[in-house]
Design a protein around this motif. Structure first.
Motif, PDB file in Angstrom:
ATOM      1  N   ALA A   1       0.829  -1.208   0.000  1.00 33.92           N
ATOM      2  CA  ALA A   1       0.000   0.000   0.000  1.00 33.92           C
ATOM      3  C   ALA A   1       0.862   1.256   0.000  1.00 33.92           C
ATOM      4  N   ASP A   2       1.967   1.224   0.736  1.00 32.55           N
ATOM      5  CA  ASP A   2       2.855   2.388   0.801  1.00 32.55           C
ATOM      6  C   ASP A   2       3.556   2.664  -0.527  1.00 32.55           C
ATOM      7  N   SER A   3       3.606   1.664  -1.408  1.00 27.97           N
ATOM      8  CA  SER A   3       4.345   1.826  -2.664  1.00 27.97           C
ATOM      9  C   SER A   3       3.504   2.438  -3.781  1.00 27.97           C
ATOM     10  N   VAL A   4       2.204   2.562  -3.577  1.00 28.57           N
ATOM     11  CA  VAL A   4       1.325   3.115  -4.616  1.00 28.57           C
ATOM     12  C   VAL A   4       1.528   4.625  -4.696  1.00 28.57           C
ATOM     13  N   GLN A   5       1.763   5.135  -5.891  1.00 31.32           N
ATOM     14  CA  GLN A   5       2.093   6.546  -6.081  1.00 31.32           C
ATOM     15  C   GLN A   5       0.858   7.382  -6.406  1.00 31.32           C
ATOM     16  N   GLY A   6       1.000   8.685  -6.201  1.00 25.89           N
ATOM     17  CA  GLY A   6      -0.026   9.627  -6.624  1.00 25.89           C
ATOM     18  C   GLY A   6      -1.209   9.767  -5.695  1.00 25.89           C
ATOM     19  N   VAL A   7      -1.194   9.046  -4.560  1.00 28.75           N
ATOM     20  CA  VAL A   7      -2.322   9.106  -3.637  1.00 28.75           C
ATOM     21  C   VAL A   7      -1.825   9.102  -2.195  1.00 28.75           C
ATOM     22  N   ASP A   8      -2.615   9.687  -1.328  1.00 30.26           N
ATOM     23  CA  ASP A   8      -2.420   9.585   0.114  1.00 30.26           C
ATOM     24  C   ASP A   8      -3.643   8.840   0.623  1.00 30.26           C
ATOM     25  N   CYS A   9      -3.469   7.585   1.017  1.00 30.81           N
ATOM     26  CA  CYS A   9      -4.654   6.769   1.265  1.00 30.81           C
ATOM     27  C   CYS A   9      -4.402   5.701   2.317  1.00 30.81           C
ATOM     28  N   GLN A  10      -5.496   5.092   2.737  1.00 30.05           N
ATOM     29  CA  GLN A  10      -5.465   3.911   3.584  1.00 30.05           C
ATOM     30  C   GLN A  10      -6.105   2.767   2.815  1.00 30.05           C
ATOM     31  N   MET A  11      -5.470   1.596   2.866  1.00 30.23           N
ATOM     32  CA  MET A  11      -5.984   0.428   2.160  1.00 30.23           C
ATOM     33  C   MET A  11      -6.320  -0.680   3.145  1.00 30.23           C
ATOM     34  N   MET A  12      -7.358  -1.425   2.816  1.00 29.63           N
ATOM     35  CA  MET A  12      -7.696  -2.632   3.558  1.00 29.63           C
ATOM     36  C   MET A  12      -7.795  -3.784   2.567  1.00 29.63           C
ATOM     37  N   GLN A  13      -7.141  -4.879   2.862  1.00 30.43           N
ATOM     38  CA  GLN A  13      -7.279  -6.069   2.029  1.00 30.43           C
ATOM     39  C   GLN A  13      -8.496  -6.866   2.481  1.00 30.43           C
ATOM     40  N   ASP A  14      -9.022  -7.691   1.576  1.00 29.66           N
ATOM     41  CA  ASP A  14     -10.162  -8.544   1.889  1.00 29.66           C
ATOM     42  C   ASP A  14     -10.089  -9.782   0.998  1.00 29.66           C
ATOM     43  N   LYS A  15     -10.522 -10.903   1.519  1.00 30.04           N
ATOM     44  CA  LYS A  15     -10.594 -12.161   0.768  1.00 30.04           C
ATOM     45  C   LYS A  15      -9.277 -12.491   0.051  1.00 30.04           C
ATOM     46  N   PRO A  16      -8.156 -12.527   0.768  1.00 33.87           N
ATOM     47  CA  PRO A  16      -6.883 -12.839   0.104  1.00 33.87           C
ATOM     48  C   PRO A  16      -6.867 -14.257  -0.444  1.00 33.87           C
ATOM     49  N   THR A  17      -6.283 -14.423  -1.631  1.00 41.37           N
ATOM     50  CA  THR A  17      -6.175 -15.744  -2.244  1.00 41.37           C
ATOM     51  C   THR A  17      -4.719 -16.156  -2.451  1.00 41.37           C
ATOM     52  N   LYS A  18      -3.847 -15.189  -2.760  1.00 47.23           N
ATOM     53  CA  LYS A  18      -2.441 -15.505  -3.033  1.00 47.23           C
ATOM     54  C   LYS A  18      -1.489 -14.964  -1.970  1.00 47.23           C
ATOM     55  N   ARG A  19      -1.917 -13.936  -1.233  1.00 51.33           N
ATOM     56  CA  ARG A  19      -1.085 -13.274  -0.226  1.00 51.33           C
ATOM     57  C   ARG A  19       0.220 -12.746  -0.819  1.00 51.33           C
ATOM     58  N   ILE A  20       0.163 -12.375  -2.083  1.00 46.53           N
ATOM     59  CA  ILE A  20       1.303 -11.747  -2.750  1.00 46.53           C
ATOM     60  C   ILE A  20       0.783 -10.523  -3.491  1.00 46.53           C
ATOM     61  N   TRP A  21       1.465  -9.406  -3.294  1.00 47.05           N
ATOM     62  CA  TRP A  21       1.100  -8.166  -3.970  1.00 47.05           C
ATOM     63  C   TRP A  21       2.367  -7.620  -4.627  1.00 47.05           C
ATOM     64  N   SER A  22       2.277  -7.282  -5.894  1.00 47.27           N
ATOM     65  CA  SER A  22       3.468  -6.774  -6.582  1.00 47.27           C
ATOM     66  C   SER A  22       3.140  -5.486  -7.312  1.00 47.27           C
ATOM     67  N   ILE A  23       4.166  -4.675  -7.496  1.00 49.25           N
ATOM     68  CA  ILE A  23       3.978  -3.419  -8.221  1.00 49.25           C
ATOM     69  C   ILE A  23       5.238  -3.115  -9.025  1.00 49.25           C
ATOM     70  N   THR A  24       5.028  -2.677 -10.253  1.00 51.44           N
ATOM     71  CA  THR A  24       6.118  -2.301 -11.146  1.00 51.44           C
ATOM     72  C   THR A  24       6.073  -0.798 -11.363  1.00 51.44           C
ATOM     73  N   ASP A  25       7.212  -0.136 -11.156  1.00 50.51           N
ATOM     74  CA  ASP A  25       7.309   1.316 -11.289  1.00 50.51           C
ATOM     75  C   ASP A  25       8.143   1.687 -12.507  1.00 50.51           C
ATOM     76  N   ILE A  26       7.641   2.631 -13.288  1.00 49.64           N
ATOM     77  CA  ILE A  26       8.410   3.195 -14.399  1.00 49.64           C
ATOM     78  C   ILE A  26       8.373   4.712 -14.254  1.00 49.64           C
ATOM     79  N   ASP A  27       9.547   5.308 -14.131  1.00 49.98           N
ATOM     80  CA  ASP A  27       9.670   6.746 -13.917  1.00 49.98           C
ATOM     81  C   ASP A  27      10.037   7.424 -15.232  1.00 49.98           C
ATOM     82  N   LEU A  28       9.103   8.219 -15.774  1.00 46.31           N
ATOM     83  CA  LEU A  28       9.336   8.926 -17.034  1.00 46.31           C
ATOM     84  C   LEU A  28       9.471  10.426 -16.800  1.00 46.31           C
ATOM     85  N   GLY A  29      10.003  10.802 -15.655  1.00 51.59           N
ATOM     86  CA  GLY A  29      10.141  12.219 -15.330  1.00 51.59           C
ATOM     87  C   GLY A  29       8.926  12.710 -14.578  1.00 51.59           C
TER      88      GLY A  29
END
Length: 312
Positions: free
Chosen positions: A13-41
């Protein structure tokens, strides 16, 4: 391009850009969350893969537009109660408050674009809080084109490790901004998507009043009838509003909120000075065994394991 894989939902949740937010997970199936970042300036692209449903509450940055693209055809995505499907594009303006929900695991792409690129089409000051979500449907040619550009950027960055430092990245960013400007200009000329349903109070107002009560009571237990009273509506109208905004009813939402709250307390507590039962009792839980079962289903470990875990 950097890809991070998390087994800790809060770290994701802390890695998501562009927002200031709180997240809650629900009904987990894989217990893995991934994020890919591309910085274009001044343009960022993210690709997220979530092994759970989730509920997000927060606001966008004051200096950027957020363009959100659902990728999972079998998942129902909602922004402020508005359904957004695969091939659609959700547009969140700077400084916009929002509530987002999904009911199953899902993937997404997101572009965070500097508001300076849209300065000549701003409707109002970025200093003002708003709760507007605009949805460009997949049948809009420029929206389809924008999604294609984002996918191409992800593909190019994956095949070229130094893509972000190459001249091509600037051209890719310029192409994204050019098409995004067309989409945003088109949507600003349209009426904002209306809220669903015909409650006596707008659904958004019912949710706002409910959230205000939850903020006031903080960790104190809250019952559905108290939320309905605070919102000034019947429990039936309250259920419809929560279902529309979060994809779950108020009972499930309150249970989920309490589970995440206790999870945060356990993670921060000193195991030598606190016990699980004391923490649970402090937050209104008295059926310790039943709570431990629900907790393990959501977080993949017992409350005692969370308390004893060594955190960096």
């Amino acid at each position: 391009m950097q890809t991070h894989e998390y087994r800790d939902f809060d770290a994701f949740a802390d890695s998501v850009q562009g927002v200031d937010c709180q997240m809650m997970q629900d009904k987990p199936t894989k217990r893995i969350w991934s994020i890919t970042d591309i910085d274009l300036g001044d343009t960022k692209v993210q690709h997220g893969q979530l092994g759970s449903a989730n509920i997000v509450e927060g606001e966008t940055a004051a200096d950027a537009y957020l363009l959100y693209m659902p990728l999972t055809a079998t998942c129902e995505y909602k922004f402020n109660g508005v359904p957004v499907k695969k091939n659609d594009l959700a547009i969140l303006e700077p400084n916009s408050e929002f509530r987002f929900s999904t009911i199953v695991e899902h993937d997404f792409c997101m572009a965070v674009v500097s508001a300076s690129h849209f300065a000549d089409m701003e409707e109002c000051s970025c200093d003002a809080k708003r709760s507007t979500v605009r949805v460009a449907r997949g049948n809009l040619q420029s929206a389809r084109k924008l999604c294609q550009i984002v996918h191409q950027i992800l593909s190019s960055a994956a095949s070229c490790p130094q893509f972000e430092s190459k001249v091509a990245a600037k051209h890719a960013s310029a192409a994204l901004v050019r098409v995004a400007s067309k989409v945003v200009a088109h949507e600003l000329q349209q009426e904002a998507v209306p809220q669903l349903g015909r409650a006596r109070l707008p659904r958004s107002e019912i949710i706002e009043r409910s959230m205000a009560l939850l903020e006031d009571v903080n960790a104190e237990p809250v019952h559905v009838r108290e939320l309905a009273t605070a919102a000034g509506v019947s429990e039936r109208s309250l259920r419809r509003s929560f279902q529309e905004y979060f994809g779950v009813g108020p009972i499930h939402y309150l249970q989920l909120r309490r589970l995440h709250l206790i999870n945060r307390v356990l993670r921060e507590a000193d195991p030598d000075a606190n016990s699980v039962t004391e923490i649970l009792a402090q937050h209104g839980e008295w059926q310790f065994g039943r709570f431990a079962t629900r907790y393990r289903q959501l977080f993949g470990e017992l409350p005692s394991e969370t308390l004893r875990a060594t955190r960096p």
